[in-house]
Design a protein around this motif. Structure first.
Motif, PDB file in Angstrom:
ATOM      1  N   HIS A 110       0.821  -1.205   0.000  1.00 16.82           N
ATOM      2  CA  HIS A 110       0.000   0.000   0.000  1.00 16.82           C
ATOM      3  C   HIS A 110       0.857   1.259   0.000  1.00 16.82           C
ATOM      4  O   HIS A 110       0.465   2.285  -0.575  1.00 16.82           O
ATOM      5  CB  HIS A 110      -0.969  -0.014   1.178  1.00 16.82           C
ATOM      6  N   LEU A 111       2.032   1.210   0.621  1.00 20.42           N
ATOM      7  CA  LEU A 111       2.930   2.361   0.556  1.00 20.42           C
ATOM      8  C   LEU A 111       3.334   2.621  -0.895  1.00 20.42           C
ATOM      9  O   LEU A 111       3.312   3.775  -1.350  1.00 20.42           O
ATOM     10  CB  LEU A 111       4.169   2.122   1.414  1.00 20.42           C
ATOM     11  N   TYR A 112       3.708   1.573  -1.620  1.00 21.57           N
ATOM     12  CA  TYR A 112       4.071   1.754  -3.027  1.00 21.57           C
ATOM     13  C   TYR A 112       2.903   2.342  -3.811  1.00 21.57           C
ATOM     14  O   TYR A 112       3.081   3.246  -4.638  1.00 21.57           O
ATOM     15  CB  TYR A 112       4.519   0.429  -3.640  1.00 21.57           C
ATOM     16  N   ARG A 113       1.706   1.844  -3.578  1.00 17.23           N
ATOM     17  CA  ARG A 113       0.545   2.375  -4.306  1.00 17.23           C
ATOM     18  C   ARG A 113       0.313   3.850  -3.999  1.00 17.23           C
ATOM     19  O   ARG A 113       0.018   4.650  -4.896  1.00 17.23           O
ATOM     20  CB  ARG A 113      -0.687   1.548  -3.977  1.00 17.23           C
ATOM     21  N   ARG A 114       0.445   4.216  -2.719  1.00 18.88           N
ATOM     22  CA  ARG A 114       0.228   5.619  -2.352  1.00 18.88           C
ATOM     23  C   ARG A 114       1.316   6.503  -2.971  1.00 18.88           C
ATOM     24  O   ARG A 114       1.039   7.609  -3.451  1.00 18.88           O
ATOM     25  CB  ARG A 114       0.228   5.765  -0.832  1.00 18.88           C
ATOM     26  N   LEU A 115       2.564   6.024  -2.943  1.00 20.53           N
ATOM     27  CA  LEU A 115       3.650   6.796  -3.542  1.00 20.53           C
ATOM     28  C   LEU A 115       3.455   6.963  -5.046  1.00 20.53           C
ATOM     29  O   LEU A 115       3.672   8.052  -5.608  1.00 20.53           O
ATOM     30  CB  LEU A 115       4.987   6.122  -3.256  1.00 20.53           C
ATOM     31  N   LEU A 116       3.062   5.892  -5.711  1.00 32.17           N
ATOM     32  CA  LEU A 116       2.854   5.965  -7.155  1.00 32.17           C
ATOM     33  C   LEU A 116       1.673   6.871  -7.496  1.00 32.17           C
ATOM     34  O   LEU A 116       1.717   7.629  -8.482  1.00 32.17           O
ATOM     35  CB  LEU A 116       2.649   4.565  -7.722  1.00 32.17           C
ATOM     36  N   ALA A 117       0.614   6.821  -6.705  1.00 28.55           N
ATOM     37  CA  ALA A 117      -0.526   7.708  -6.937  1.00 28.55           C
ATOM     38  C   ALA A 117      -0.124   9.166  -6.714  1.00 28.55           C
ATOM     39  O   ALA A 117      -0.524  10.062  -7.476  1.00 28.55           O
ATOM     40  CB  ALA A 117      -1.685   7.330  -6.018  1.00 28.55           C
ATOM     41  N   LEU A 118       0.669   9.422  -5.664  1.00 28.21           N
ATOM     42  CA  LEU A 118       1.141  10.778  -5.398  1.00 28.21           C
ATOM     43  C   LEU A 118       2.015  11.282  -6.537  1.00 28.21           C
ATOM     44  O   LEU A 118       1.872  12.431  -6.986  1.00 28.21           O
ATOM     45  CB  LEU A 118       1.917  10.789  -4.085  1.00 28.21           C
ATOM     46  N   ARG A 119       2.902  10.420  -7.000  1.00 26.79           N
ATOM     47  CA  ARG A 119       3.778  10.797  -8.116  1.00 26.79           C
ATOM     48  C   ARG A 119       2.961  11.173  -9.342  1.00 26.79           C
ATOM     49  O   ARG A 119       3.231  12.169 -10.011  1.00 26.79           O
ATOM     50  CB  ARG A 119       4.728   9.640  -8.427  1.00 26.79           C
ATOM     51  N   ARG A 120       1.950  10.384  -9.636  1.00 32.11           N
ATOM     52  CA  ARG A 120       1.124  10.646 -10.818  1.00 32.11           C
ATOM     53  C   ARG A 120       0.320  11.943 -10.661  1.00 32.11           C
ATOM     54  O   ARG A 120       0.110  12.682 -11.626  1.00 32.11           O
ATOM     55  CB  ARG A 120       0.184   9.471 -11.061  1.00 32.11           C
ATOM     56  N   ALA A 121      -0.117  12.235  -9.433  1.00 34.49           N
ATOM     57  CA  ALA A 121      -0.988  13.386  -9.197  1.00 34.49           C
ATOM     58  C   ALA A 121      -0.241  14.715  -9.191  1.00 34.49           C
ATOM     59  O   ALA A 121      -0.861  15.770  -9.379  1.00 34.49           O
ATOM     60  CB  ALA A 121      -1.723  13.211  -7.866  1.00 34.49           C
ATOM     61  N   HIS A 122       1.074  14.686  -8.983  1.00 35.11           N
ATOM     62  CA  HIS A 122       1.834  15.927  -8.833  1.00 35.11           C
ATOM     63  C   HIS A 122       2.890  16.053  -9.930  1.00 35.11           C
ATOM     64  O   HIS A 122       3.899  15.332  -9.912  1.00 35.11           O
ATOM     65  CB  HIS A 122       2.502  15.968  -7.455  1.00 35.11           C
ATOM     66  N   PRO A 123       2.691  16.980 -10.862  1.00 37.84           N
ATOM     67  CA  PRO A 123       3.708  17.195 -11.900  1.00 37.84           C
ATOM     68  C   PRO A 123       5.097  17.479 -11.336  1.00 37.84           C
ATOM     69  O   PRO A 123       6.099  17.110 -11.948  1.00 37.84           O
ATOM     70  CB  PRO A 123       3.156  18.401 -12.671  1.00 37.84           C
ATOM     71  N   ALA A 124       5.167  18.091 -10.164  1.00 40.12           N
ATOM     72  CA  ALA A 124       6.477  18.355  -9.568  1.00 40.12           C
ATOM     73  C   ALA A 124       7.258  17.070  -9.359  1.00 40.12           C
ATOM     74  O   ALA A 124       8.488  17.060  -9.449  1.00 40.12           O
ATOM     75  CB  ALA A 124       6.314  19.089  -8.236  1.00 40.12           C
ATOM     76  N   LEU A 125       6.547  15.972  -9.107  1.00 37.86           N
ATOM     77  CA  LEU A 125       7.223  14.698  -8.868  1.00 37.86           C
ATOM     78  C   LEU A 125       7.526  13.937 -10.148  1.00 37.86           C
ATOM     79  O   LEU A 125       8.550  13.259 -10.224  1.00 37.86           O
ATOM     80  CB  LEU A 125       6.375  13.820  -7.935  1.00 37.86           C
ATOM     81  N   HIS A 126       6.655  14.017 -11.155  1.00 37.77           N
ATOM     82  CA  HIS A 126       6.939  13.183 -12.327  1.00 37.77           C
ATOM     83  C   HIS A 126       7.638  13.919 -13.470  1.00 37.77           C
ATOM     84  O   HIS A 126       8.219  13.267 -14.332  1.00 37.77           O
ATOM     85  CB  HIS A 126       5.685  12.437 -12.816  1.00 37.77           C
ATOM     86  N   ILE A 127       7.615  15.255 -13.464  1.00 41.88           N
ATOM     87  CA  ILE A 127       8.372  15.963 -14.509  1.00 41.88           C
ATOM     88  C   ILE A 127       9.125  17.171 -13.977  1.00 41.88           C
ATOM     89  O   ILE A 127       9.814  17.857 -14.726  1.00 41.88           O
ATOM     90  CB  ILE A 127       7.466  16.427 -15.678  1.00 41.88           C
TER      91      ILE A 127
END
Length: 523
Positions: free
Chosen positions: A440-457
């Motif tokens: 669940h930690l991985y899922r939350r981190l991946l969801a956060l990454r996808r939701a925030h452009p600062a994290l993915h680009i």
């Protein structure tokens, strides 16, 4: 360390998930994973929030090196299925909005590949020069001092034709001769075959090996070698790897891929930063999109080391180069085995919040740790040839534990390798039921990454932090996120305020404090 102002294809903003097919899911009861098994478990992969799947080799193979000895580059190993099963998997992957990346093995084939069978049949065979053959040295021994990565001479004597052939790995894996234009055309046609079939890219195995220096001179001795190190390291691979001509081939591969649209090439390359960065090519003549970066695997796990290697790696990148990071693979010890489960949670946050494309390895989302392989169960040829060196790869290739049923739901029979010893408790079903689990930690981190452009680009900047803490900022437009990672098992006082978007720990956070083994993303 900036990403602003550029267009971002899917492979820059996305996340890759590596599947080792032998160990993901067995669908036919032979103890070995297969393509139909992967298809049956796609919902788990999609639920993580990743963007692309990379499959380790699935081509026909005698399995001397478990698929990295390819006997037919345009087929499917019957152990895994057939082309129809592959096409069904590809369609299912695409139907879920995901991409599929294959493992391309260009440095060597199997010694049972028809090309090598022909090459070995006679010195005059038209395919003789598709491989690297040489006469003995004056003393009758190997042509030079090159050492196989698996130990022993990199040369194998062929009695029938009275010459040696080169193999950077096992003798069952003869090296291809990329200086031969017909061989090069044939291998580029392999890439076209799979691109035409619809695959979204390739992870290119040992790309920096594919061309050898003209004349095949001896490699220099390594003055720092000690007997506890692998035999390969007795020499410095100056003439057997990373030759200038290989970059031209990498550029040809990239031009071919670019002709198919947004396809990605990920190159396996183990080199210092300055030489590693050359594999991006230039804006006018680009090479691979992502030269794999293994530094989080290869270095000590502490804040000072990580800060230095991240800064040095970022500084080495050309302006057009996009970073990438990996903490686990089928070749490396499990991250939780290396640094413990508490820090493996911190490592997950690091991996998924650094600038660049992350690659996850199957099972790391469960925190699988140390798996001791009994001597009679060892399958890895590298370990069998150099026992006692601690280089066995079986420990990272153990089957995926899905539930607490017999054989962990992986198979109906004893799997080809042992399961992780805690599989009755550490499996997908058990972690699905535990909201505080690694899964669940991985899922939350991946969801956060996808939701925030600062994290993915977004852009990246290191921040000052107390001893034992790694801190950095990710930013895109008006968004600013801070990541604070405590790489110690003690509390650390550090000034911070804001909204905690996620913690690696359960329970409340405390402003101005990081708990032991805690990582935070703060808005």
């Amino acid at each position: 360390m900036t990403a602003s102002g550029r267009n971002h294809p899917w492979w820059e903003s996305g996340v890759v998930y590596q599947i080792y097919p032998r160990s993901f899911q067995d669908s036919d009861g032979d103890g070995v994973g297969d393509i139909a098994g992967i298809a049956a478990r796609l919902d788990h992969v999609a639920s993580l929030g990743i963007d692309a799947i990379w499959l380790s080799p699935i081509f026909p193979s005698p399995m001397a090196d478990f698929g990295y000895d390819v006997a037919d580059y345009c087929g499917i190993e019957p152990l895994f299925g057939d082309l129809a099963a592959f096409d069904r998997l590809l369609a299912a992957v695409h139907a879920r909005g995901l991409k599929l990346i294959l493992d391309f093995v260009p440095n060597h084939s199997s010694d049972r590949h028809p090309w090598f069978v022909e090459s070995r049949s006679s010195r005059n065979d038209p395919k003789r020069d598709w491989y690297i053959w040489r006469d003995p040295a004056p003393d009758g021994g190997p042509p030079n001092n090159w050492i196989s990565d698996f130990g022993g001479s990199a040369w194998e004597w062929d009695e029938a034709t009275g010459q040696y052939y080169l193999h950077a790995f096992l003798k069952e894996q003869p090296d291809l001769n990329w200086r031969n234009p017909e061989l090069k055309r044939a291998m580029l046609d392999v890439m076209r075959f799979w691109f035409d079939r619809g695959v979204d890219g390739f992870r290119i195995d040992v790309l920096w090996h594919i061309v050898k220096a003209e004349g095949l001179p001896d490699n220099p001795a390594n003055p720092d070698w000690t007997p506890d190190r692998t035999e390969r390291d007795r020499v410095i691979q100056r003439h057997s790897t990373d030759q200038p001509e290989a970059h031209a081939i990498s550029a040809e591969m990239r031009a071919l891929a670019d002709g198919y649209g947004e396809r990605v090439l990920i190159g396996e390359i183990f080199l210092p930063n300055d030489r590693h960065a050359r594999w991006y090519g230039t804006p006018e003549r680009p090479q691979v999109h992502l030269p794999f970066n293994f530094q989080l695997i290869e270095n000590d796990w502490n804040a000072a080391t990580l800060r230095r290697l991240i800064a040095d790696y970022e500084a080495s990148l050309p302006d057009h180069g996009w970073p990438n990071w990996v903490i686990g693979s089928h070749d490396a010890p499990r991250i939780a085995a290396r640094i413990g489960e508490a820090q493996a949670r911190v490592a997950a946050m690091l991996l998924l919040t650094l600038r660049g494309t992350p690659t996850l390895y199957q099972g790391d989302e469960l925190g699988i740790g140390r798996v001791d392989i009994p001597g009679d169960r060892v399958r890895d040829p590298q370990d069998l040839r150099q026992p006692g060196k601690g280089i066995g790869r079986d420990r990272s290739r153990t089957p995926m534990p899905w539930d607490a049923s017999p054989h962990a739901g992986f198979s109906t029979v004893e799997p080809w390798l042992p399961l992780n010893p805690d599989w009755p408790r550490r499996n997908v079903a058990a972690q699905e039921a535990d909201p505080l689990s690694m899964l669940h930690l991985y899922r939350r981190l991946l969801a956060l990454r996808r939701a925030h452009p600062a994290l993915h680009i977004g852009d990246f900047a290191l921040l000052d932090a107390p001893v034992g803490v790694l801190a950095y900022e990710r930013s895109e437009g008006d968004e600013r996120l801070r990541i604070l990672l405590n790489l110690t098992d003690r509390p650390v006082t550090i000034p911070w305020n804001g909204t905690v978007l996620i913690s690696t720990l359960d329970g409340p956070t405390e402003p101005g404090m990081l708990y032991p083994n805690e990582g935070l993303v703060i808005a």
